[in-house]
Design a protein around this motif. Structure first.
Motif, short mmCIF file in Angstrom:
data_model
loop_
_atom_site.label_atom_id
_atom_site.label_comp_id
_atom_site.label_asym_id
_atom_site.label_seq_id
_atom_site.Cartn_x
_atom_site.Cartn_y
_atom_site.Cartn_z
N TYR A 199 53.90 138.02 47.66
CA TYR A 199 53.27 136.71 47.68
C TYR A 199 53.77 135.86 46.51
O TYR A 199 54.02 136.33 45.41
CB TYR A 199 51.76 136.85 47.61
CG TYR A 199 51.13 137.41 48.86
CD1 TYR A 199 51.81 137.38 50.08
CD2 TYR A 199 49.86 137.96 48.82
CE1 TYR A 199 51.22 137.87 51.22
CE2 TYR A 199 49.26 138.46 49.97
CZ TYR A 199 49.95 138.41 51.17
OH TYR A 199 49.36 138.90 52.30
N LYS A 200 53.87 134.53 46.79
CA LYS A 200 54.38 133.60 45.79
C LYS A 200 53.52 133.61 44.52
O LYS A 200 54.02 133.53 43.40
CB LYS A 200 54.41 132.19 46.39
CG LYS A 200 55.04 131.14 45.50
CD LYS A 200 56.54 131.31 45.42
CE LYS A 200 57.17 130.16 44.64
NZ LYS A 200 58.63 130.31 44.51
N TYR A 201 52.20 133.71 44.70
CA TYR A 201 51.32 133.66 43.53
C TYR A 201 51.56 134.86 42.60
O TYR A 201 51.41 134.76 41.38
CB TYR A 201 49.85 133.57 43.95
CG TYR A 201 49.13 134.87 44.16
CD1 TYR A 201 48.41 135.47 43.13
CD2 TYR A 201 49.17 135.52 45.39
CE1 TYR A 201 47.75 136.67 43.31
CE2 TYR A 201 48.51 136.71 45.58
CZ TYR A 201 47.80 137.28 44.55
OH TYR A 201 47.15 138.47 44.75
N ARG A 221 49.80 120.88 37.73
CA ARG A 221 50.77 120.02 38.41
C ARG A 221 52.20 120.35 37.95
O ARG A 221 53.12 120.44 38.77
CB ARG A 221 50.45 118.55 38.12
CG ARG A 221 51.43 117.58 38.77
CD ARG A 221 51.05 116.14 38.46
NE ARG A 221 49.76 115.80 39.07
CZ ARG A 221 49.16 114.62 38.92
NH1 ARG A 221 49.73 113.68 38.18
NH2 ARG A 221 48.00 114.39 39.49
N SER A 222 52.35 120.56 36.65
CA SER A 222 53.68 120.87 36.11
C SER A 222 54.19 122.22 36.63
O SER A 222 55.36 122.35 37.01
CB SER A 222 53.63 120.88 34.58
OG SER A 222 54.86 121.26 34.04
N LEU A 223 53.32 123.23 36.64
CA LEU A 223 53.72 124.55 37.15
C LEU A 223 54.04 124.49 38.63
O LEU A 223 54.99 125.14 39.09
CB LEU A 223 52.59 125.56 36.90
CG LEU A 223 52.36 125.96 35.43
CD1 LEU A 223 51.08 126.76 35.30
CD2 LEU A 223 53.55 126.77 34.90
N SER A 262 47.32 125.19 45.02
CA SER A 262 46.41 126.30 45.28
C SER A 262 47.03 127.64 44.89
O SER A 262 46.34 128.56 44.43
CB SER A 262 46.00 126.32 46.76
OG SER A 262 47.13 126.52 47.59
N THR A 263 48.36 127.75 45.05
CA THR A 263 49.06 128.97 44.64
C THR A 263 49.00 129.12 43.12
O THR A 263 48.75 130.21 42.60
CB THR A 263 50.54 128.93 45.10
OG1 THR A 263 50.58 128.84 46.52
CG2 THR A 263 51.29 130.17 44.64
N LEU A 303 46.62 131.56 38.11
CA LEU A 303 45.95 131.33 36.83
C LEU A 303 44.56 131.97 36.81
O LEU A 303 44.13 132.51 35.78
CB LEU A 303 45.84 129.84 36.54
CG LEU A 303 47.16 129.08 36.38
CD1 LEU A 303 46.90 127.60 36.10
CD2 LEU A 303 48.02 129.69 35.27
N THR A 304 43.89 131.94 37.95
CA THR A 304 42.57 132.58 38.04
C THR A 304 42.67 134.08 37.82
O THR A 304 41.84 134.69 37.13
CB THR A 304 41.93 132.28 39.41
OG1 THR A 304 41.80 130.87 39.57
CG2 THR A 304 40.55 132.93 39.52
#
Length: 447
Positions: free
Chosen positions: A2-4, A30-32, A41-42, A47-48
């Motif tokens: 998964y991308k996240y 936004r930058s990431l 959302s990814t 980050l969560t």
């Protein structure tokens, strides 16, 4: 993958490498999102997860910041340096990757995971393991491969089953693997020891024991021996096998650190056998995490029936969920990526350990101890104390300075008389920045 998870691993590596410093704000969501070409959302999910792992923390209407370490928060609190534990560093466990694999396993195998499986193991995992074993020069048929609940279960079964050579005594290196020694003594299994040092074992003594002592099997760790950290040469491995075949003795080869080998030509004893006398064991405890409880046993044809029967009686089958998750973890390429990450971490720490020992030894009176340099160590080495030095007193003095080390009392059979006074040095749970100071303190407390 998964991308996240890719984003999560990337940010975590940037934190660990110091690119993102403690207390520092990381780039905005936004930058990431723009940098990694993914939606917001990814980024938020990654980050969560990092916040849940206490790598980052968030401030409302401000953003995400790198967590300040415990040592930074309380600079007066002593850091405990644990040179005793050989368990892998929990900070490098692949929690999220493996969690993803567990979730996938439940989706894919939901009709099979929650019923009894087979004593031999999940067939699809055996297919994957068979291919993986070829990386270690272990070419085995599927019917010879068993999935066990850790290597300890495989050893317990081997210590219990009848062998076709009709012999009863187990031979084990001294010092050796403490849990197997404890198991043999508790179950009152006939066992004797052979001394192993930095120079290996006396092969003439090994032949004498094979010839005269009714040896059923010889249990050995040819690669990165626990607790010495030494490895046998190719010549020694071949000679051990020759003697085993000559005297009809089995060899149980515990290759628990195979994944950390640097020398591509360092093949296991199994690779020289004709599939008759060597039982090959591999663990995932040191490369992923001990709680996985999955081991691999490659069993010769003449032992398959007895091994299968005893394993079925002991536990019906090993954890199907762990097996299915491991299968996906290997097939997705996550295992190889994590292995390279682990190797880089431990090689760096091992080099730091060697450098620290060599540097400090020049300044110490070596009449009090001996240190034999070991090449290519992955986890550990040792210092042999002068017989006039109390190992226990050194351990207690270091404990008062928040340095944990261990001796080898539990690594010897109670009946074995040639016991050396040894301090074990494991670096798997000591961060690189603390190793040199820790070694300096250890050597100072010896005399």
């Amino acid at each position: 993958m998964y991308k996240y998870l890719t984003l999560l691993n990337e940010i975590e590596n940037l934190v660990k490498s110091g690119i993102y410093k403690q207390g520092e704000k990381i780039p905005s969501i936004r930058s990431l999102s723009a940098s990694y070409n993914c939606n917001k959302s990814t980024v938020i999910r990654a980050l969560t997860e990092l916040e849940r792992k206490h790598v980052l923390y968030s401030l409302p209407k401000s953003g995400y910041y790198v967590v300040t370490s415990k040592n930074e928060l309380n600079q007066w609190e002593k850091t405990v340096l644990n040179f005793s534990s050989s368990a892998p560093d929990s900070m490098v466990f692949p929690y999220l990757d493996f969690q993803h694999c567990i979730n996938q396993a439940i989706d894919i195998y939901k009709n099979d995971l929650f019923i009894y499986g087979t004593p031999r193991g999940l067939p699809s995992l055996i297919d994957v393991v068979q291919k993986q074993l070829t990386n270690y020069q272990v070419f085995a048929k599927k019917e010879n491969i068993f999935i066990t609940s850790g290597i300890q279960q495989a050893l317990s079964i081997l210590a219990s089953i009848p062998f076709p050579n009709n012999k009863k005594v187990i031979l084990i290196e001294q010092p050796g693997y403490h849990l197997f020694i404890e198991s043999l003594q508790t179950l009152k299994v006939p066992v004797i020891g052979i001394k192993r040092t930095s120079q290996g074992i006396d092969l003439e003594e090994l032949e004498m024991l094979f010839r005269e002592e009714n040896i059923n099997f010889f249990y050995t760790m040819p690669r990165y021996h626990n607790p010495l950290g030494t490895s046998y040469s190719q010549k020694e491995k071949k000679r051990i096998l020759e003697l085993a075949q000559k005297y009809n003795v089995f060899v149980v080869e515990d290759d628990y650190l195979a994944d950390f080998e640097k020398n591509s030509k360092a093949d296991p004893i199994y690779s020289y056998d004709n599939f008759t006398h060597v039982i090959y064991l591999k663990s995932y405890s040191k490369i992923i995490f001990p709680g996985l409880r999955i081991g691999i046993a490659v069993i010769p044809e003449k032992l398959i029936e007895a091994f299968s029967q005893y394993k079925r009686i002991l536990d019906i089958d090993s954890s199907m969920l762990s097996q299915a998750a491991l299968e996906i973890y290997i097939k997705n390429g996550m295992f190889e990526r994590h292995k390279e990450k682990m190797k880089a971490t431990y090689y760096s720490r091992a080099n730091c350990l060697i450098s620290a020992l060599e540097k400090n030894l020049k300044m110490c009176n070596q009449a009090f101890f001996q240190y034999t340099p070991i090449k290519n160590i992955a986890f550990h080495t040792y210092i042999q104390l002068n017989e006039q030095i109390s190992c226990e007193q050194v351990i207690q003095r270091l404990k008062r300075k928040s340095i944990i080390v261990d001796g080898t009392t539990n690594n010897y059979l109670r009946s074995f008389h040639e016991k050396d006074s040894i301090l074990k040095l494991n670096i798997s749970n000591v961060e690189e920045e603390y190793i040199e100071d820790g070694i300096s303190q250890i050597l100072k407390q010896i005399f």
